[in-house]
Design an enzyme around this catalytic site. Structure first.
Site, PDB file in Angstrom:
ATOM      1  N   SER A 242       0.851  -1.197   0.000  1.00 14.42           N
ATOM      2  CA  SER A 242       0.000   0.000   0.000  1.00 14.42           C
ATOM      3  C   SER A 242       0.883   1.242   0.000  1.00 14.42           C
ATOM      4  O   SER A 242       1.626   1.498   0.948  1.00 14.42           O
ATOM      5  CB  SER A 242      -0.890   0.012   1.239  1.00 14.42           C
ATOM      6  OG  SER A 242      -1.376   1.325   1.436  1.00 14.42           O
TER       7      SER A 242
ATOM      8  N   MET B 133      -9.252   7.888  -0.286  1.00 16.23           N
ATOM      9  CA  MET B 133     -10.096   8.286   0.859  1.00 16.23           C
ATOM     10  C   MET B 133     -10.720   9.644   0.584  1.00 16.23           C
ATOM     11  O   MET B 133     -10.068  10.529   0.029  1.00 16.23           O
ATOM     12  CB  MET B 133      -9.238   8.393   2.121  1.00 16.23           C
ATOM     13  CG  MET B 133      -8.493   7.114   2.450  1.00 16.23           C
ATOM     14  SD  MET B 133      -7.520   7.344   3.939  1.00 16.23           S
ATOM     15  CE  MET B 133      -6.655   5.761   3.998  1.00 16.23           C
TER      16      MET B 133
ATOM     17  N   ASP C 241      -4.843   3.445  -1.921  1.00 24.96           N
ATOM     18  CA  ASP C 241      -5.931   3.751  -0.990  1.00 24.96           C
ATOM     19  C   ASP C 241      -6.516   5.119  -1.285  1.00 24.96           C
ATOM     20  O   ASP C 241      -5.840   6.130  -1.119  1.00 24.96           O
ATOM     21  CB  ASP C 241      -5.393   3.734   0.445  1.00 24.96           C
ATOM     22  CG  ASP C 241      -5.112   2.327   0.922  1.00 24.96           C
ATOM     23  OD1 ASP C 241      -6.031   1.494   0.868  1.00 24.96           O
ATOM     24  OD2 ASP C 241      -3.967   2.053   1.340  1.00 24.96           O
TER      25      ASP C 241
ATOM     26  N   ASP D 152      -6.214  -6.432   4.683  1.00 26.73           N
ATOM     27  CA  ASP D 152      -5.629  -5.095   4.624  1.00 26.73           C
ATOM     28  C   ASP D 152      -5.669  -4.444   5.999  1.00 26.73           C
ATOM     29  O   ASP D 152      -6.750  -4.191   6.538  1.00 26.73           O
ATOM     30  CB  ASP D 152      -6.443  -4.281   3.604  1.00 26.73           C
ATOM     31  CG  ASP D 152      -5.935  -2.863   3.404  1.00 26.73           C
ATOM     32  OD1 ASP D 152      -4.901  -2.509   3.983  1.00 26.73           O
ATOM     33  OD2 ASP D 152      -6.596  -2.117   2.648  1.00 26.73           O
TER      34      ASP D 152
ATOM     35  N   HIS E  83      -8.378   0.797  -3.948  1.00 28.00           N
ATOM     36  CA  HIS E  83      -9.275   0.549  -2.815  1.00 28.00           C
ATOM     37  C   HIS E  83     -10.019   1.844  -2.507  1.00 28.00           C
ATOM     38  O   HIS E  83      -9.439   2.774  -1.955  1.00 28.00           O
ATOM     39  CB  HIS E  83      -8.415   0.074  -1.624  1.00 28.00           C
ATOM     40  CG  HIS E  83      -9.172  -0.125  -0.354  1.00 28.00           C
ATOM     41  ND1 HIS E  83      -8.548  -0.261   0.871  1.00 28.00           N
ATOM     42  CD2 HIS E  83     -10.507  -0.219  -0.094  1.00 28.00           C
ATOM     43  CE1 HIS E  83      -9.467  -0.419   1.810  1.00 28.00           C
ATOM     44  NE2 HIS E  83     -10.647  -0.396   1.255  1.00 28.00           N
TER      45      HIS E  83
ATOM     46  N   MET F 181     -12.209   4.001  -0.470  1.00 29.81           N
ATOM     47  CA  MET F 181     -12.857   4.229   0.824  1.00 29.81           C
ATOM     48  C   MET F 181     -13.618   5.545   0.688  1.00 29.81           C
ATOM     49  O   MET F 181     -13.244   6.574   1.256  1.00 29.81           O
ATOM     50  CB  MET F 181     -11.797   4.298   1.931  1.00 29.81           C
ATOM     51  CG  MET F 181     -11.245   2.927   2.272  1.00 29.81           C
ATOM     52  SD  MET F 181      -9.700   3.010   3.186  1.00 29.81           S
ATOM     53  CE  MET F 181      -8.541   3.131   1.836  1.00 29.81           C
TER      54      MET F 181
ATOM     55  N   MET G  63     -11.301  -6.005   5.680  1.00 32.03           N
ATOM     56  CA  MET G  63     -10.479  -5.027   6.406  1.00 32.03           C
ATOM     57  C   MET G  63     -10.110  -5.609   7.764  1.00 32.03           C
ATOM     58  O   MET G  63     -10.979  -6.068   8.508  1.00 32.03           O
ATOM     59  CB  MET G  63     -11.218  -3.707   6.579  1.00 32.03           C
ATOM     60  CG  MET G  63     -11.338  -2.858   5.313  1.00 32.03           C
ATOM     61  SD  MET G  63      -9.774  -2.517   4.487  1.00 32.03           S
ATOM     62  CE  MET G  63      -8.869  -1.615   5.748  1.00 32.03           C
TER      63      MET G  63
ATOM     64  N   HIS H  41      -1.175  -1.307  -4.284  1.00 34.80           N
ATOM     65  CA  HIS H  41      -2.455  -1.030  -3.621  1.00 34.80           C
ATOM     66  C   HIS H  41      -2.584   0.481  -3.406  1.00 34.80           C
ATOM     67  O   HIS H  41      -1.747   1.105  -2.749  1.00 34.80           O
ATOM     68  CB  HIS H  41      -2.500  -1.780  -2.289  1.00 34.80           C
ATOM     69  CG  HIS H  41      -3.791  -1.682  -1.545  1.00 34.80           C
ATOM     70  ND1 HIS H  41      -4.881  -2.485  -1.814  1.00 34.80           N
ATOM     71  CD2 HIS H  41      -4.173  -0.870  -0.534  1.00 34.80           C
ATOM     72  CE1 HIS H  41      -5.869  -2.182  -0.989  1.00 34.80           C
ATOM     73  NE2 HIS H  41      -5.474  -1.196  -0.207  1.00 34.80           N
TER      74      HIS H  41
HETATM   75  C1  DX5 Z   1      -6.196   1.561   5.689  1.00 31.79           C
HETATM   76  C2  DX5 Z   1      -5.742   1.224   4.288  1.00 31.79           C
HETATM   77  C3  DX5 Z   1      -4.580   0.318   4.232  1.00 31.79           C
HETATM   78  C4  DX5 Z   1      -3.314   0.861   4.871  1.00 31.79           C
HETATM   79  C5  DX5 Z   1      -2.593  -0.310   5.472  1.00 31.79           C
HETATM   80  O1  DX5 Z   1      -7.397   2.226   5.641  1.00 31.79           O
HETATM   81  O2  DX5 Z   1      -6.805   0.589   3.569  1.00 31.79           O
HETATM   82  O3  DX5 Z   1      -4.313  -0.122   2.912  1.00 31.79           O
HETATM   83  O4  DX5 Z   1      -2.465   1.519   3.985  1.00 31.79           O
HETATM   84  O5  DX5 Z   1      -1.509   0.147   6.181  1.00 31.79           O
HETATM   85  P1  DX5 Z   1      -0.700  -0.757   7.220  1.00 31.79           P
HETATM   86  O6  DX5 Z   1      -0.170  -1.942   6.481  1.00 31.79           O
HETATM   87  O7  DX5 Z   1       0.361   0.162   7.705  1.00 31.79           O
HETATM   88  O8  DX5 Z   1      -1.679  -1.178   8.291  1.00 31.79           O
HETATM   89 ZN    ZN Z   2      -6.367  -0.382   1.550  1.00 25.69          ZN
END
Ligand code: DX5
Ligand code: ZN
Length: 226
Positions: free
Chosen positions: A9, A38, A36, A176, A67, A69, A138, A34
């Protein structure tokens, strides 16, 4: 579904050197990048958007595992697909109709992922599993990197795997959040096969971190007990 895949990620990457970081994870055997996304509404934080996916697409042929969110995924699927996403995962808890989101992702030519937060009963996603390629469970509350793995996630992974196997479905299980090396081993034994790791990969020596994860992914398989 097949081999185990490492999906670093980039939330934890050094964004000033993103191209180099991605080249390093590719050289060490990562399968996906990956990304993320948001929106500050579905989760409290903000992160990357469409232009970042466009830029990454230009520098790598690794599959881009986006991903989302975000509260309204439907409105942005085409943009992310056009930007170069290979796989788009949305949350069951978003405000859009899951059937419509799935259809839109398919129409855009991407692999379809559906995700559930730690508090959502696994059973709620069952009606959609024959329509998707991947279930993202998650293992922390979405929104931030660097959180500890929620231990009750293990039973959720096992439950989902059991259902997928019993129904004869061809669905990857991605996990994740807080995926340390130890937890990664357990998750794979329980049936997960796509491992997202952020801080564990991008803090310290990225190549070395990837190598250790790849060794686990290449040597661990699903347990026989389920
Ligand atoms: C959290 C994200 C993850 C995050 C994971 O909301 O979806 O992908 O980057 O980070 P680590 O591996 O540090 O928990
Ligand atoms: Zn993620």
């Amino acid at each position: 579904m097949g081999q185990n895949i490492l999906a670093p990620s980039i939330l934890a990457a050094d964004c000033a050197r993103l191209g180099e970081e991605i080249a390093t994870i590719k050289a060490e055997g990562a399968g996906y990048v990956h990304v993320d996304v948001m929106d500050g509404v579905f989760v409290p934080s903000l992160s990357f958007g469409i232009p970042v996916v466009t830029s990454i697409r230009k520098v790598t042929d690794l599959k881009l595992d986006v991903h989302l969110m975000i509260i309204h995924p439907l409105a942005y699927i085409k943009n992310f697909a056009d930007a170069g996403a290979d796989s788009i995962t949305f949350h069951l808890e978003s405000e859009d109709d899951p059937e419509l989101v799935i259809e839109e992702i398919r129409k855009a030519g991407c692999r379809v992922g559906i995700s559930i937060k730690p508090g959502t009963p696994v059973e709620q996603v069952y009606p959609y599993l024959d329509k998707v390629d991947m279930l993202l469970i998650m293992t922390v509350e979405p929104g931030f990197g660097g959180q500890p793995y929620i231990k009750t996630s293990s039973i959720r992974i096992a439950t989902a795997k059991n259902y997928i196997r019993t129904e004869g479905l061809n669905v990857d299980i991605e996990v994740d959040g807080g995926m340390t090396e130890e937890v990664t081993r357990t998750a794979i034994e329980l049936g997960a096969n796509v491992i997202v790791a952020g801080s564990a990969i991008f803090h310290g020596d990225v190549a070395d971190n990837c190598r250790r994860y790849m060794a686990i992914l290449n040597s661990t398989g699903p347990g026989e007990v389920l």
